[in-house]
Each structure stands twice: as structure tokens, then as C-alpha cells.
Motif scaffolding. Structure first.
Motif, PDB file in Angstrom:
ATOM      1  N   ARG A 189      -4.141   9.984  -0.299  1.00  0.00           N
ATOM      2  CA  ARG A 189      -5.081  10.525  -1.292  1.00  0.00           C
ATOM      3  C   ARG A 189      -6.467   9.984  -0.976  1.00  0.00           C
ATOM      4  O   ARG A 189      -6.680   8.784  -0.988  1.00  0.00           O
ATOM      5  N   VAL A 194      -4.796   3.267   5.154  1.00  0.00           N
ATOM      6  CA  VAL A 194      -4.797   2.413   3.962  1.00  0.00           C
ATOM      7  C   VAL A 194      -6.220   1.974   3.624  1.00  0.00           C
ATOM      8  O   VAL A 194      -6.610   1.941   2.455  1.00  0.00           O
ATOM      9  N   ALA A 214       0.818  -1.211   0.000  1.00  0.00           N
ATOM     10  CA  ALA A 214       0.000   0.000   0.000  1.00  0.00           C
ATOM     11  C   ALA A 214       0.847   1.255   0.000  1.00  0.00           C
ATOM     12  O   ALA A 214       0.368   2.327  -0.294  1.00  0.00           O
ATOM     13  N   GLU A 256      -5.513  15.564  -1.243  1.00  0.00           N
ATOM     14  CA  GLU A 256      -4.222  15.033  -0.826  1.00  0.00           C
ATOM     15  C   GLU A 256      -3.902  15.596   0.540  1.00  0.00           C
ATOM     16  O   GLU A 256      -3.931  16.814   0.746  1.00  0.00           O
ATOM     17  N   CYS A 301      -8.289   5.319   2.213  1.00  0.00           N
ATOM     18  CA  CYS A 301      -7.713   6.165   1.157  1.00  0.00           C
ATOM     19  C   CYS A 301      -7.412   5.363  -0.104  1.00  0.00           C
ATOM     20  O   CYS A 301      -7.249   4.148  -0.066  1.00  0.00           O
ATOM     21  N   GLU A 302      -7.331   6.079  -1.217  1.00  0.00           N
ATOM     22  CA  GLU A 302      -6.974   5.459  -2.486  1.00  0.00           C
ATOM     23  C   GLU A 302      -5.504   5.085  -2.534  1.00  0.00           C
ATOM     24  O   GLU A 302      -5.127   4.139  -3.210  1.00  0.00           O
ATOM     25  N   SER A 303      -4.651   5.844  -1.857  1.00  0.00           N
ATOM     26  CA  SER A 303      -3.231   5.505  -1.806  1.00  0.00           C
ATOM     27  C   SER A 303      -2.591   6.143  -0.582  1.00  0.00           C
ATOM     28  O   SER A 303      -3.105   7.122  -0.032  1.00  0.00           O
ATOM     29  N   THR A 315       3.482   3.122  -1.858  1.00  0.00           N
ATOM     30  CA  THR A 315       4.118   3.121  -3.170  1.00  0.00           C
ATOM     31  C   THR A 315       4.388   4.547  -3.623  1.00  0.00           C
ATOM     32  O   THR A 315       3.959   5.502  -2.994  1.00  0.00           O
ATOM     33  N   ARG A 325     -11.286  -1.917  -4.668  1.00  0.00           N
ATOM     34  CA  ARG A 325     -10.725  -2.502  -3.448  1.00  0.00           C
ATOM     35  C   ARG A 325     -11.815  -3.101  -2.561  1.00  0.00           C
ATOM     36  O   ARG A 325     -11.527  -3.613  -1.505  1.00  0.00           O
ATOM     37  N   THR A 337       1.520   7.058   0.429  1.00  0.00           N
ATOM     38  CA  THR A 337       2.920   7.033   0.002  1.00  0.00           C
ATOM     39  C   THR A 337       3.793   7.652   1.075  1.00  0.00           C
ATOM     40  O   THR A 337       3.331   8.476   1.870  1.00  0.00           O
ATOM     41  N   GLU A 375       3.854   7.862  -5.732  1.00  0.00           N
ATOM     42  CA  GLU A 375       2.637   8.525  -6.214  1.00  0.00           C
ATOM     43  C   GLU A 375       2.975   9.974  -6.552  1.00  0.00           C
ATOM     44  O   GLU A 375       3.782  10.598  -5.874  1.00  0.00           O
TER      45      GLU A 375
END
Length: 161
Positions: free
Chosen positions: A142, A122, A4, A92, A125-127, A6, A158, A129, A8
Motif C-alpha cells: 500500500r 517496506v 512489516a 494498492e 510503503c505504508e504496509s 502483517t 515511521r 502483506t 491488511e
């Protein structure tokens, strides 16, 4: 769960952005202040968006801010900085702190008391980082603001089937 975190890219040219710095977290109140700052920021969204951000999305944004600012206060020294950047359909949330080490997502353990912040972020949210930043790191989440996500914490790809 480590996948999760990564790389971005930032919201290109946010429609609205705001920054708050929490310098002396030991005196308390930083988390409540960060939550209020987030609510006020999203209340201003109709000035650049077609309408207001849904109440459920505001509450999720406040939850994410609470978790990220709490991690920065508890696990790092010095001030942390909260940056909110509003895109057309995404928020964000970035927290900068002075610790280079990334937060470690832990596996699900219902017996563990506390330390579920990264898991929560996690999940909603969509991502998420973690990026090196001068003098420390940036943790960026995000969160979608689209109305179809209001009934679920997870985006469609998801959701459990």
C-alpha cells in the motif's frame, strides 16, 4: 523487520483498477512492461481523482512494482499477475504468483549485493502483506498518494526523529 508483513484489508471498492499478466517472464521485458503499465494506470487517475498523481509518487509506485514483479519472476515458476487498485489517497499494488512461500525480509547489510527488494518496499510503503491465494500467494503493498508524502519515502509515524 518481519513485523512489516502483517494482515491488511483491501481497498474497499477501488475507484480504478487494472490487471496485467506476465506469462513468459523468461523472454524478458516483464519488468519494463509492468513499470509502463503502472505509469499509464496512474496517468488515468485524474479521471477519478481531483487531480494528477505527483511524479514522485508515480516513480515510487514504479519502483515498488519493479521489486514485486522481479521477486515473482526470479523466485517462482509460472506466470505472475499484477493488480493495481486506486483508492482516494492510496494505491494498492498486488502481485500474485504460484509460490506459497512468503518473501523473507532480510536485515540491513550494505555488503550484500542484491536481494534488497523487500527492504525497499517496506521502506517506501505504508504496509506490505503476504496472503495465501488460490494456487500460490498475493503480495500486497500500500503506497500513499497524498502530497505530504512527496518529500519523504516514509509516512510521518515511521520517520526517524
Amino acid at each position: 523487520m518481519t513485523d512489516a508483513i502483517t494482515a491488511e484489508y483491501a481497498v474497499p471498492e477501488p475507484l480504478l483498477s487494472a490487471v496485467a499478466v506476465y506469462g513468459d517472464a523468461s523472454r524478458g521485458g516483464a519488468i519494463a512492461s509492468a513499470r509502463a503499465f503502472t505509469a499509464d494506470f496512474l496517468a488515468a487517475a485524474p479521471t477519478v481523482l481531483p487531480g494528477p498523481v505527483g511524479e514522485e509518487r508515480v516513480e515510487l509506485a514504479q519502483l515498488v512494482v519493479s521489486e514485486l514483479v522481479t521477486n515473482a519472476i526470479r523466485h517462482t515458476a509460472g506466470p505472475c499477475r499484477l493488480l493495481l487498485e486506486l483508492g482516494r489517497d492510496i494505491l494498492e499494488i498486488s502481485v500474485f504468483d504460484q509460490e506459497a512461500a512468503a518473501p523473507v525480509p532480510r536485515g540491513h547489510d550494505p555488503r550484500r549485493i542484491g536481494q534488497h527488494g523487500v527492504e525497499i518496499v517496506v521502506a517506501v510503503c505504508e504496509s506490505l502483506t503476504v496472503e495465501p491465494a488460490p494456487g500460490g500467494k498475493r503480495v500486497r503493498a500500500r503506497l500513499s498518494l497524498l502530497p505530504e508524502y512527496a518529500s519523504t519515502a516514509n509516512p510521518p509515524d515511521r520517520r526517524s526523529r
